[in-house]
Design an enzyme around this catalytic site. Structure first.
Site, PDB file in Angstrom:
ATOM      1  N   ARG A  89      -6.355  12.425  -1.731  1.00  0.00           N
ATOM      2  CA  ARG A  89      -6.072  12.169  -0.323  1.00  0.00           C
ATOM      3  C   ARG A  89      -5.527  13.423   0.354  1.00  0.00           C
ATOM      4  O   ARG A  89      -4.616  14.067  -0.157  1.00  0.00           O
ATOM      5  CB  ARG A  89      -5.061  11.029  -0.175  1.00  0.00           C
ATOM      6  CG  ARG A  89      -5.518   9.741  -0.825  1.00  0.00           C
ATOM      7  CD  ARG A  89      -4.521   8.622  -0.589  1.00  0.00           C
ATOM      8  NE  ARG A  89      -4.919   7.399  -1.284  1.00  0.00           N
ATOM      9  CZ  ARG A  89      -4.373   6.213  -1.089  1.00  0.00           C
ATOM     10  NH1 ARG A  89      -3.392   6.084  -0.203  1.00  0.00           N
ATOM     11  NH2 ARG A  89      -4.786   5.150  -1.752  1.00  0.00           N
ATOM     12  N   HIS A 129       0.986  -7.542   9.668  1.00  0.00           N
ATOM     13  CA  HIS A 129      -0.263  -7.233  10.369  1.00  0.00           C
ATOM     14  C   HIS A 129      -0.659  -8.325  11.353  1.00  0.00           C
ATOM     15  O   HIS A 129      -1.808  -8.380  11.792  1.00  0.00           O
ATOM     16  CB  HIS A 129      -1.387  -6.985   9.366  1.00  0.00           C
ATOM     17  CG  HIS A 129      -1.220  -5.698   8.614  1.00  0.00           C
ATOM     18  ND1 HIS A 129      -1.690  -4.487   9.090  1.00  0.00           N
ATOM     19  CD2 HIS A 129      -0.598  -5.421   7.440  1.00  0.00           C
ATOM     20  CE1 HIS A 129      -1.383  -3.534   8.241  1.00  0.00           C
ATOM     21  NE2 HIS A 129      -0.721  -4.077   7.225  1.00  0.00           N
ATOM     22  N   LYS A 164       3.468  -1.755  14.040  1.00  0.00           N
ATOM     23  CA  LYS A 164       2.031  -1.994  14.159  1.00  0.00           C
ATOM     24  C   LYS A 164       1.709  -2.658  15.499  1.00  0.00           C
ATOM     25  O   LYS A 164       1.450  -1.974  16.471  1.00  0.00           O
ATOM     26  CB  LYS A 164       1.539  -2.773  12.952  1.00  0.00           C
ATOM     27  CG  LYS A 164       1.681  -1.962  11.652  1.00  0.00           C
ATOM     28  CD  LYS A 164       1.199  -2.680  10.440  1.00  0.00           C
ATOM     29  CE  LYS A 164       1.141  -1.761   9.225  1.00  0.00           C
ATOM     30  NZ  LYS A 164       2.444  -1.197   8.820  1.00  0.00           N
ATOM     31  N   THR A 175      21.530   2.731   3.997  1.00  0.00           N
ATOM     32  CA  THR A 175      20.526   3.505   4.723  1.00  0.00           C
ATOM     33  C   THR A 175      20.972   3.702   6.163  1.00  0.00           C
ATOM     34  O   THR A 175      21.398   2.746   6.823  1.00  0.00           O
ATOM     35  CB  THR A 175      19.157   2.795   4.712  1.00  0.00           C
ATOM     36  OG1 THR A 175      18.758   2.571   3.368  1.00  0.00           O
ATOM     37  CG2 THR A 175      18.106   3.638   5.398  1.00  0.00           C
ATOM     38  N   THR A 224      -5.100   1.547  -3.225  1.00  0.00           N
ATOM     39  CA  THR A 224      -4.912   0.617  -2.107  1.00  0.00           C
ATOM     40  C   THR A 224      -5.807  -0.597  -2.260  1.00  0.00           C
ATOM     41  O   THR A 224      -5.417  -1.726  -1.930  1.00  0.00           O
ATOM     42  CB  THR A 224      -5.189   1.333  -0.779  1.00  0.00           C
ATOM     43  OG1 THR A 224      -4.380   2.527  -0.716  1.00  0.00           O
ATOM     44  CG2 THR A 224      -4.847   0.442   0.403  1.00  0.00           C
TER      45      THR A 224
END
Length: 426
Positions: free
Chosen positions: A29, A234, A265, A294, A380
């Protein structure tokens, strides 16, 4: 050069061998340098670049049409969203200053958590730095909370869900076949009745574009005493009257115990979140290391996300336009005889089935036609199912679609993958 490199430490040899194998398999990639044009999305600038191991060469600056962005509605370039981020930077600065326990909680964080909880009809919400972290931290924390947890995980769940499930020491994982409720029920029935159980699944599976049976899964959860964890990453922004996802569209959000989503998204910004009962959210706030340790999302990012969510909830035209564009594009592919996988979602996969050819097809689209479509290869997707994953959005014009169809028609023939007589592949 370090002494370990001089001495030939086995890890350096491992890296070299692994990279050689990845290249040989045609799935190496590279990053493609692209700069989004906020006022002309989905047009991007590809700058002139020299080849490096991680990026290909581009001989001169040019404009590229992007077909694989996950900013499905273009909200990341919406003027209202951009202005919200700018205003927040002026008011609060560029960063959060630390974790929310250490540096304090900005009012915009609290407002966005309340907005997401309201969107999904839940009592409370909690922000994480990304959708990956919200899945990993939440699932790991829950499945580590009590002895004897059994997690029933759909075979095609996202890597972030798998990471959280695997990271929960002491829990047991049972994988059921993808979207197969009969297999799920058989495995639930075989599990100890008194064991704490959780079913982890997604609404829209982003690589295949198929949609789960949320109502059926929740019914099994009630029957066998399990709680449900639904990834709507999604789907949020895209489905339902207000963009609450497939669970809102199907009228079953109240049946799902924990709904996880992203702000990166359908809402076009950044960050992840979960929504659930107040007790669950409070426990995760106090126990999830992925939240506690975090640095918080920058206020500018949160303010932009809040503006985006409110716009998407109020104005349904973006969703309507996106699905019109998806259907128009599929019809153009069908008329041209280009094979594609017909899905019930907004995702349009173009099957290729070979990693090297998939990479070559993507490269030729970019180099010869100024069209960027990411090749999707292993890990993936499984080997042999490589594909281009196309996501038509509200701002892809008919001309852009015609250019893509023309390019695919030519290149598929060149690659000995001539379009088939039947356009849609189930």
């Amino acid at each position: 050069m370090s002494s370990n490199q001089v001495d030939g430490h086995p890890f350096f040899r491992f890296c070299r061998t692994a990279l050689e194998n990845i290249r040989a398999q045609g799935r190496y990639r590279q990053f493609t340098p692209l700069a989004r044009q906020a006022e002309r999305y989905p047009l991007y600038d590809q700058p002139e670049t020299q080849a490096t191991p991680s990026t290909p060469a581009c001989p001169q600056d040019r404009e590229v049409v992007v077909w694989s962005s996950n900013d499905y509605l273009g909200m990341g370039v919406d003027p209202v969203v951009v202005e919200a981020a700018i205003q927040a930077i002026h008011e609060h600065g560029a960063g959060a200053g630390g974790t929310r326990n250490i540096a304090g909680t900005s009012p915009v964080h609290t407002a966005l958590e309340a907005e997401m909880a309201d969107l999904h009809g839940k009592e409370a919400g909690l922000l994480f730095v990304s959708g990956y972290v919200s899945n990993q931290a939440t699932l790991q924390t829950i499945l580590s909370s009590m002895p004897g947890w059994i997690c029933f995980s759909d075979r095609l769940n996202h890597a972030s869900m798998i990471a959280g499930i695997k990271g929960a020491r002491g829990s047991t994982t049972v994988i059921y076949e993808h979207n197969d409720l009969a297999d799920l029920e058989a495995k639930l029935a075989a599990a100890p009745r008194d064991a704490p159980k959780l079913i982890a699944f997604e609404s829209v599976y982003s690589m295949d574009g198929d949609i789960s049976d949320i109502a059926g899964t929740c019914a099994l959860a009630r029957k066998y005493g399990a709680i449900t964890y639904l990834d709507e990453v999604h789907a949020v922004g895209l489905y339902g009257d207000q963009g609450g996802g497939v669970s809102e569209r199907d009228g079953v959000a109240d049946q799902v115990d924990i709904i996880e989503g992203t702000l990166a998204k359908g809402f076009g910004v950044h960050g992840g979140y979960i929504t659930a009962t107040s007790d669950i959210v409070e426990y995760l706030r106090l126990a999830a290391s992925g939240f506690i340790f975090t640095t918080a999302l920058p206020p500018a990012v949160v303010a932009a996300a809040l503006a985006s969510v409110r716009l998407v909830r109020k104005d349904g035209w973006r969703r309507e336009r996106m699905f019109e564009r998806v259907n128009t594009f599929r019809e153009k592919l069908r008329k041209a005889g280009i094979p594609f996988t017909m899905t019930p979602s907004h995702i349009v996969p173009i099957p290729v089935g070979d990693a090297q050819r998939c990479r070559e097809l993507s490269d030729r689209l970019l180099n010869d036609y100024g069209i960027y479509a990411t090749p999707i290869n292993y890990p993936t997707v499984p080997r042999g199912t490589e594909r281009l994953r196309l996501t038509p959005g509200p701002f892809h014009t008919d001309e852009m679609m015609d250019d893509m169809v023309t390019a695919l028609s030519r290149l598929l023939r060149i690659n000995d993958l001539a379009p088939q007589p039947v356009a849609a592949m189930a």
